[in-house]
Write a protein that holds these residues in place. Sequence first.
Motif, PDB file in Angstrom:
ATOM      1  N   VAL A   8       2.293  -4.042   3.753  1.00 40.52           N
ATOM      2  CA  VAL A   8       1.861  -5.087   2.824  1.00 40.52           C
ATOM      3  C   VAL A   8       0.344  -5.212   2.909  1.00 40.52           C
ATOM      4  CG1 VAL A   8       2.000  -7.549   2.290  1.00 40.52           C
ATOM      5  CG2 VAL A   8       4.041  -6.322   3.047  1.00 40.52           C
ATOM      6  N   ALA A   9      -0.293  -5.256   1.766  1.00 36.61           N
ATOM      7  CA  ALA A   9      -1.751  -5.375   1.727  1.00 36.61           C
ATOM      8  C   ALA A   9      -2.185  -6.743   2.242  1.00 36.61           C
ATOM      9  CB  ALA A   9      -2.245  -5.177   0.300  1.00 36.61           C
ATOM     10  N   ALA A  10      -3.313  -6.782   2.915  1.00 33.27           N
ATOM     11  CA  ALA A  10      -3.847  -8.049   3.410  1.00 33.27           C
ATOM     12  C   ALA A  10      -4.249  -8.952   2.252  1.00 33.27           C
ATOM     13  CB  ALA A  10      -5.040  -7.804   4.328  1.00 33.27           C
ATOM     14  N   GLU A  11      -4.806  -8.361   1.208  1.00 35.47           N
ATOM     15  CA  GLU A  11      -5.173  -9.083  -0.006  1.00 35.47           C
ATOM     16  C   GLU A  11      -4.889  -8.184  -1.192  1.00 35.47           C
ATOM     17  OE1 GLU A  11      -9.199 -10.372  -0.013  1.00 35.47           O
ATOM     18  OE2 GLU A  11      -8.956 -11.600   1.769  1.00 35.47           O
ATOM     19  N   THR A  12      -4.554  -8.799  -2.308  1.00 31.10           N
ATOM     20  CA  THR A  12      -4.245  -8.026  -3.510  1.00 31.10           C
ATOM     21  C   THR A  12      -4.777  -8.746  -4.735  1.00 31.10           C
ATOM     22  OG1 THR A  12      -2.192  -7.229  -2.506  1.00 31.10           O
ATOM     23  CG2 THR A  12      -2.383  -7.021  -4.876  1.00 31.10           C
ATOM     24  N   LEU A  13      -5.355  -7.995  -5.630  1.00 32.92           N
ATOM     25  CA  LEU A  13      -5.709  -8.514  -6.939  1.00 32.92           C
ATOM     26  C   LEU A  13      -4.679  -7.978  -7.912  1.00 32.92           C
ATOM     27  CD1 LEU A  13      -9.569  -7.931  -6.988  1.00 32.92           C
ATOM     28  CD2 LEU A  13      -8.357 -10.090  -6.666  1.00 32.92           C
ATOM     29  N   LEU A  14      -4.062  -8.882  -8.669  1.00 31.16           N
ATOM     30  CA  LEU A  14      -3.036  -8.479  -9.629  1.00 31.16           C
ATOM     31  C   LEU A  14      -3.527  -8.702 -11.044  1.00 31.16           C
ATOM     32  CD1 LEU A  14       0.204 -10.071  -8.130  1.00 31.16           C
ATOM     33  CD2 LEU A  14      -0.436  -7.678  -8.104  1.00 31.16           C
ATOM     34  N   SER A  15      -3.152  -7.821 -11.895  1.00 29.09           N
ATOM     35  CA  SER A  15      -3.361  -8.007 -13.322  1.00 29.09           C
ATOM     36  C   SER A  15      -1.977  -8.129 -13.940  1.00 29.09           C
ATOM     37  CB  SER A  15      -4.110  -6.800 -13.897  1.00 29.09           C
ATOM     38  OG  SER A  15      -4.226  -6.930 -15.283  1.00 29.09           O
ATOM     39  N   ILE A  16      -1.680  -9.322 -14.475  1.00 29.94           N
ATOM     40  CA  ILE A  16      -0.366  -9.535 -15.073  1.00 29.94           C
ATOM     41  C   ILE A  16      -0.556  -9.973 -16.525  1.00 29.94           C
ATOM     42  CG2 ILE A  16       0.829 -10.007 -12.918  1.00 29.94           C
ATOM     43  CD1 ILE A  16       0.624 -12.962 -13.464  1.00 29.94           C
ATOM     44  N   ASP A  17       0.399  -9.621 -17.343  1.00 31.77           N
ATOM     45  CA  ASP A  17       0.280  -9.939 -18.763  1.00 31.77           C
ATOM     46  C   ASP A  17       0.790 -11.349 -19.056  1.00 31.77           C
ATOM     47  OD1 ASP A  17       3.073  -9.768 -18.845  1.00 31.77           O
ATOM     48  OD2 ASP A  17       3.052  -7.751 -19.681  1.00 31.77           O
ATOM     49  N   ARG A  18       0.591 -11.770 -20.276  1.00 27.85           N
ATOM     50  CA  ARG A  18       0.939 -13.132 -20.692  1.00 27.85           C
ATOM     51  C   ARG A  18       2.429 -13.411 -20.508  1.00 27.85           C
ATOM     52  NH1 ARG A  18      -1.388 -17.858 -22.908  1.00 27.85           N
ATOM     53  NH2 ARG A  18       0.424 -19.170 -23.180  1.00 27.85           N
ATOM     54  N   MET A  60       0.841  -1.194   0.000  1.00 29.49           N
ATOM     55  CA  MET A  60       0.000   0.000   0.000  1.00 29.49           C
ATOM     56  C   MET A  60       0.880   1.249   0.000  1.00 29.49           C
ATOM     57  SD  MET A  60      -3.156  -1.314   2.393  1.00 29.49           S
ATOM     58  CE  MET A  60      -2.299  -1.123   3.908  1.00 29.49           C
ATOM     59  N   ARG A  61       0.273   2.394  -0.194  1.00 27.31           N
ATOM     60  CA  ARG A  61       1.025   3.652  -0.300  1.00 27.31           C
ATOM     61  C   ARG A  61       1.915   3.927   0.903  1.00 27.31           C
ATOM     62  NH1 ARG A  61      -2.819   7.996  -3.401  1.00 27.31           N
ATOM     63  NH2 ARG A  61      -3.264   6.614  -5.136  1.00 27.31           N
ATOM     64  N   GLY A  62       1.464   3.554   2.093  1.00 31.44           N
ATOM     65  CA  GLY A  62       2.250   3.784   3.298  1.00 31.44           C
ATOM     66  C   GLY A  62       3.395   2.795   3.470  1.00 31.44           C
ATOM     67  N   GLY A  63       3.476   1.803   2.594  1.00 27.37           N
ATOM     68  CA  GLY A  63       4.552   0.826   2.671  1.00 27.37           C
ATOM     69  C   GLY A  63       4.157  -0.487   3.316  1.00 27.37           C
TER      70      GLY A  63
END
Length: 70
Positions: A29-39, A24-27
Amino acid sequence: MRREPLSMLAQSELIDALVGRCVMRGGAVAAETLLSIDRKDVDDLVHLANRLRRLALFEDRIRAMVMASS
């Protein structure tokens, strides 16, 4: 088309970039994250997983060599 495997530096940078998307912005680690990654990233992660699986058979020997040289 088969590409050459990523170097160890490129592999670490890929992982670092993925982890960087989970902070997160404050540094914190997010509890959960959705990632969009390319092929390309998916292909790189598949190759990395396969490489680690093959290296796992020799983990004890690799660890012994690395520890002996320090």
